[in-house]
Design a protein around this motif. Structure first.
Motif, PDB file in Angstrom:
ATOM      1  N   GLU A   1       0.828  -1.204   0.000  1.00  0.00           N
ATOM      2  CA  GLU A   1       0.000   0.000   0.000  1.00  0.00           C
ATOM      3  C   GLU A   1       0.866   1.259   0.000  1.00  0.00           C
ATOM      4  OE1 GLU A   1      -2.356  -0.460   3.458  1.00  0.00           O
ATOM      5  OE2 GLU A   1      -3.880  -1.706   2.499  1.00  0.00           O
ATOM      6  N   ALA A   2       1.971   1.210   0.746  1.00  0.00           N
ATOM      7  CA  ALA A   2       2.858   2.370   0.824  1.00  0.00           C
ATOM      8  C   ALA A   2       3.451   2.683  -0.548  1.00  0.00           C
ATOM      9  CB  ALA A   2       3.964   2.116   1.836  1.00  0.00           C
ATOM     10  N   ILE A   3       3.829   1.653  -1.291  1.00  0.00           N
ATOM     11  CA  ILE A   3       4.425   1.855  -2.621  1.00  0.00           C
ATOM     12  C   ILE A   3       3.403   2.477  -3.569  1.00  0.00           C
ATOM     13  CG2 ILE A   3       5.360   0.664  -4.630  1.00  0.00           C
ATOM     14  CD1 ILE A   3       6.636  -1.338  -2.689  1.00  0.00           C
ATOM     15  N   VAL A   4       2.172   1.974  -3.544  1.00  0.00           N
ATOM     16  CA  VAL A   4       1.123   2.518  -4.416  1.00  0.00           C
ATOM     17  C   VAL A   4       0.810   3.957  -4.037  1.00  0.00           C
ATOM     18  CG1 VAL A   4      -1.291   2.287  -5.097  1.00  0.00           C
ATOM     19  CG2 VAL A   4       0.142   0.248  -4.871  1.00  0.00           C
ATOM     20  N   TRP A   5       0.666   4.206  -2.757  1.00  0.00           N
ATOM     21  CA  TRP A   5       0.318   5.559  -2.288  1.00  0.00           C
ATOM     22  C   TRP A   5       1.420   6.555  -2.630  1.00  0.00           C
ATOM     23  CZ3 TRP A   5       1.498   9.530   1.117  1.00  0.00           C
ATOM     24  CH2 TRP A   5       0.437  10.341   1.515  1.00  0.00           C
ATOM     25  N   ALA A   6       2.688   6.141  -2.415  1.00  0.00           N
ATOM     26  CA  ALA A   6       3.812   7.030  -2.718  1.00  0.00           C
ATOM     27  C   ALA A   6       3.904   7.307  -4.212  1.00  0.00           C
ATOM     28  CB  ALA A   6       5.112   6.412  -2.219  1.00  0.00           C
TER      29      ALA A   6
ATOM     30  N   ARG B   1      10.320   4.374   6.670  1.00  0.00           N
ATOM     31  CA  ARG B   1      10.686   2.967   6.849  1.00  0.00           C
ATOM     32  C   ARG B   1      10.693   2.202   5.535  1.00  0.00           C
ATOM     33  NH1 ARG B   1       6.376   2.067  11.738  1.00  0.00           N
ATOM     34  NH2 ARG B   1       7.312   3.500  13.247  1.00  0.00           N
ATOM     35  N   ARG B   2       9.948   2.666   4.559  1.00  0.00           N
ATOM     36  CA  ARG B   2       9.838   1.948   3.283  1.00  0.00           C
ATOM     37  C   ARG B   2      10.725   2.560   2.212  1.00  0.00           C
ATOM     38  NH1 ARG B   2       6.988  -1.770   6.105  1.00  0.00           N
ATOM     39  NH2 ARG B   2       5.018  -0.953   6.911  1.00  0.00           N
ATOM     40  N   GLY B   3      11.753   3.296   2.615  1.00  0.00           N
ATOM     41  CA  GLY B   3      12.572   4.021   1.656  1.00  0.00           C
ATOM     42  C   GLY B   3      13.110   3.178   0.522  1.00  0.00           C
ATOM     43  N   PRO B   4      13.840   2.075   0.793  1.00  0.00           N
ATOM     44  CA  PRO B   4      14.397   1.271  -0.306  1.00  0.00           C
ATOM     45  C   PRO B   4      13.336   0.733  -1.249  1.00  0.00           C
ATOM     46  CG  PRO B   4      15.458   0.715   1.777  1.00  0.00           C
ATOM     47  CD  PRO B   4      14.308   1.613   2.107  1.00  0.00           C
ATOM     48  N   ALA B   5      12.197   0.256  -0.712  1.00  0.00           N
ATOM     49  CA  ALA B   5      11.141  -0.297  -1.570  1.00  0.00           C
ATOM     50  C   ALA B   5      10.532   0.780  -2.453  1.00  0.00           C
ATOM     51  CB  ALA B   5      10.060  -0.949  -0.709  1.00  0.00           C
ATOM     52  N   ILE B   6      10.317   1.971  -1.888  1.00  0.00           N
ATOM     53  CA  ILE B   6       9.755   3.067  -2.678  1.00  0.00           C
ATOM     54  C   ILE B   6      10.765   3.532  -3.717  1.00  0.00           C
ATOM     55  CG2 ILE B   6       8.909   5.438  -2.565  1.00  0.00           C
ATOM     56  CD1 ILE B   6       7.750   4.792   0.182  1.00  0.00           C
ATOM     57  N   ALA B   7      12.040   3.597  -3.330  1.00  0.00           N
ATOM     58  CA  ALA B   7      13.080   3.989  -4.290  1.00  0.00           C
ATOM     59  C   ALA B   7      13.155   3.003  -5.442  1.00  0.00           C
ATOM     60  CB  ALA B   7      14.429   4.082  -3.577  1.00  0.00           C
ATOM     61  N   GLN B   8      13.013   1.715  -5.146  1.00  0.00           N
ATOM     62  CA  GLN B   8      13.026   0.710  -6.215  1.00  0.00           C
ATOM     63  C   GLN B   8      11.847   0.906  -7.158  1.00  0.00           C
ATOM     64  OE1 GLN B   8      13.615  -3.295  -4.853  1.00  0.00           O
ATOM     65  NE2 GLN B   8      12.832  -4.196  -6.734  1.00  0.00           N
ATOM     66  N   ALA B   9      10.679   1.250  -6.604  1.00  0.00           N
ATOM     67  CA  ALA B   9       9.511   1.501  -7.443  1.00  0.00           C
ATOM     68  C   ALA B   9       9.728   2.720  -8.323  1.00  0.00           C
ATOM     69  CB  ALA B   9       8.277   1.683  -6.567  1.00  0.00           C
ATOM     70  N   VAL B  10      10.398   3.738  -7.768  1.00  0.00           N
ATOM     71  CA  VAL B  10      10.712   4.942  -8.548  1.00  0.00           C
ATOM     72  C   VAL B  10      11.631   4.595  -9.715  1.00  0.00           C
ATOM     73  CG1 VAL B  10      11.950   7.149  -8.465  1.00  0.00           C
ATOM     74  CG2 VAL B  10      10.339   6.554  -6.640  1.00  0.00           C
ATOM     75  N   VAL B  11      12.619   3.736  -9.457  1.00  0.00           N
ATOM     76  CA  VAL B  11      13.549   3.324 -10.504  1.00  0.00           C
ATOM     77  C   VAL B  11      12.803   2.558 -11.597  1.00  0.00           C
ATOM     78  CG1 VAL B  11      15.548   1.876 -11.025  1.00  0.00           C
ATOM     79  CG2 VAL B  11      15.517   3.277  -8.949  1.00  0.00           C
TER      80      VAL B  11
END
Length: 445
Positions: free
Chosen positions: A29-34, A52-62
């Motif tokens: 949910e955090a990845i979708v929301w971000a 707390r979800r920095g790496p996962a969100i950064a990967q989604a950005v990439v």
């Protein structure tokens, strides 16, 4: 709030509020929301050390190819995020960035954890010494958005060696036509090197009241700066790790409720097993004095009292010395001064605790609350003398153990309170029964 249906843009006025909301969401949910945030807001979110979800969100950005977000994130923070990604995703992220940014991030990721290089940023204002105040201010206006801070300007010579540091206040208050060198008071800049520990960086920033500390190479060229907020974030992380170790465990690396069941077992079980093996020596010590216990069962009543006092005194000394070493108030060479200070202090503390124990036995005997027998005064004296010896021993062990660990290149915080208490329990029993044998020999023993 439904992260997949409610547009996040404008939902929160401040980035920290968005970070708090993200931390409360499940990972997916955090990845979708971000992903629904605009570039500027998402870059601010990724820069937050509380995310707390920095790496996962950064990967989604990439994966989404949102290069502008990666370019907007501060270099030091981006390096931290990319270092936590798998090599394939890390390479994909670097491929989206300019060659200069790639080189900068690659250099930042080579520095060991806990050093100045690992928390510094390469986004700082560097200006040549032959410029005027007006030229420096014009440069800040043109490039200010590219730097993490503009409150300090690093003035260099023709070989890019650091000559002096000016504050933005000095520039604003000076005559625009005035050369920069006329603002210099002649003092040598305070600097550090990339391999310096973050504790040393924190000490310098605290000592000189800096907002940022320049990091230089062997030729005194500025390669980065460490800002005060980065130091605070790093020290808070280290404090959390030290607290876990001091409590007899390892760093969890995640919020308590998000730590996996088997990770929790692994990180806590090792310490508990080691402490349990240590406490088994306590049973061995009691077996050794089994005869004395059979002759004077009354001595067993005071074992918890004696042991806890020694462990408490040792834990006190350990916590004080760990703090002193961390803040630079005490150095490795000061071990003998600490020992000479702890011995008389702990002797008086032990005498005070022993006096309370002595008074308790006398009071219970006189009031008829418990009958310690005809030798109750000798028993009371045994408790008093044992407490003096055990508190002295506990304080000495507790104060010296951090020095020993630091001398061996280990973290002094590994001298956890349970570890000190275990050591004191084992040898404290030997002290207790040795004193009892000396005082009560020929009477109860």
């Amino acid at each position: 709030m439904n992260p997949t249906s409610t547009p996040p843009a404008g939902a929160f006025r401040h980035v920290p509020d968005a970070v708090i909301h993200l931390n409360a969401l499940k990972p997916d949910e955090a990845i979708v929301w971000a992903g629904q945030l605009d570039d500027a807001t998402l870059a601010g979110v990724l820069e937050s050390p509380e995310l707390r979800r920095g790496p996962a969100i950064a990967q989604a950005v990439v994966e989404a190819g949102r290069t502008g977000i990666l370019q907007a994130v501060a270099g030091d923070r981006l390096a931290d995020l990319l270092a936590q990604l798998p090599q394939r995703e890390r390479d994909a992220a670097l491929s989206l960035l300019s060659p200069a940014t790639q080189a900068s991030l690659a250099r930042l990721m080579t520095y060991p954890e806990g050093t100045a290089g690992s928390i510094m940023t390469t986004e700082f204002v560097e200006i040549p010494e032959h410029w005027s105040v007006a030229q420096a201010l014009a440069h800040i206006r043109q490039t200010g958005q590219q730097h993490e801070t503009v409150y300090a300007l690093y003035v260099v010579d023709g070989q890019r060696r650091l000559r002096f540091v000016l504050s933005l206040r000095q520039l604003v208050c000076a005559d625009p036509e005035q050369p920069l060198v006329e603002l210099w008071n002649g003092s040598v800049p305070i600097t550090t090197h990339a391999q310096a520990s973050r504790e040393e960086v924190a000490r310098l920033i605290r000592l000189y009241d800096f907002l940022a500390l320049p990091v230089v190479d062997d030729a005194r060229r500025v390669i980065g700066i460490v800002t005060v907020d980065d130091v605070i974030d790093a020290l808070m992380d280290e404090a959390q790790e030290d607290m876990n170790r001091f409590g007899g465990g390892e760093r969890m690396g995640a919020p308590y409720l998000e730590v996996g069941f088997f990770d929790m077992l692994r990180k806590r079980g090792g310490w508990l097993a080691m402490l349990f093996v240590g406490e088994m020596l306590t049973a061995s010590a009691m077996q050794h004095f089994e005869v004395e216990l059979e002759k004077a069962v009354v001595l067993a009543m005071f074992i918890p009292l004696i042991m806890s006092s020694g462990g408490n005194s040792g834990s006190q000394a350990t916590s004080l010395l760990i703090r002193g070493l961390a803040l630079g108030e005490v150095r490795l060479r000061d071990w003998w001064r600490v020992l000479l200070r702890e011995l008389p202090t702990s002797a008086l503390l032990g005498a005070g605790l022993g006096a309370i124990g002595f008074a308790r036995i006398l009071l219970w005997q006189r009031l008829g609350l418990y009958d310690y027998g005809e030798h109750y005064l000798l028993i009371a004296f045994t408790i008093w003398a044992s407490l003096v010896g055990i508190v002295c021993f506990g304080s000495s062990i507790g104060s010296m153990l951090p020095f020993v660990l630091q001398r061996l290149g280990l973290d002094p915080a590994s001298a956890s309170a349970p570890l000190v208490a275990t050591l004191v329990d084992v040898l404290g029993l030997v002290i207790y029964f040795s004193v009892a044998a000396a005082v009560l020999g020929g009477t109860l023993l």
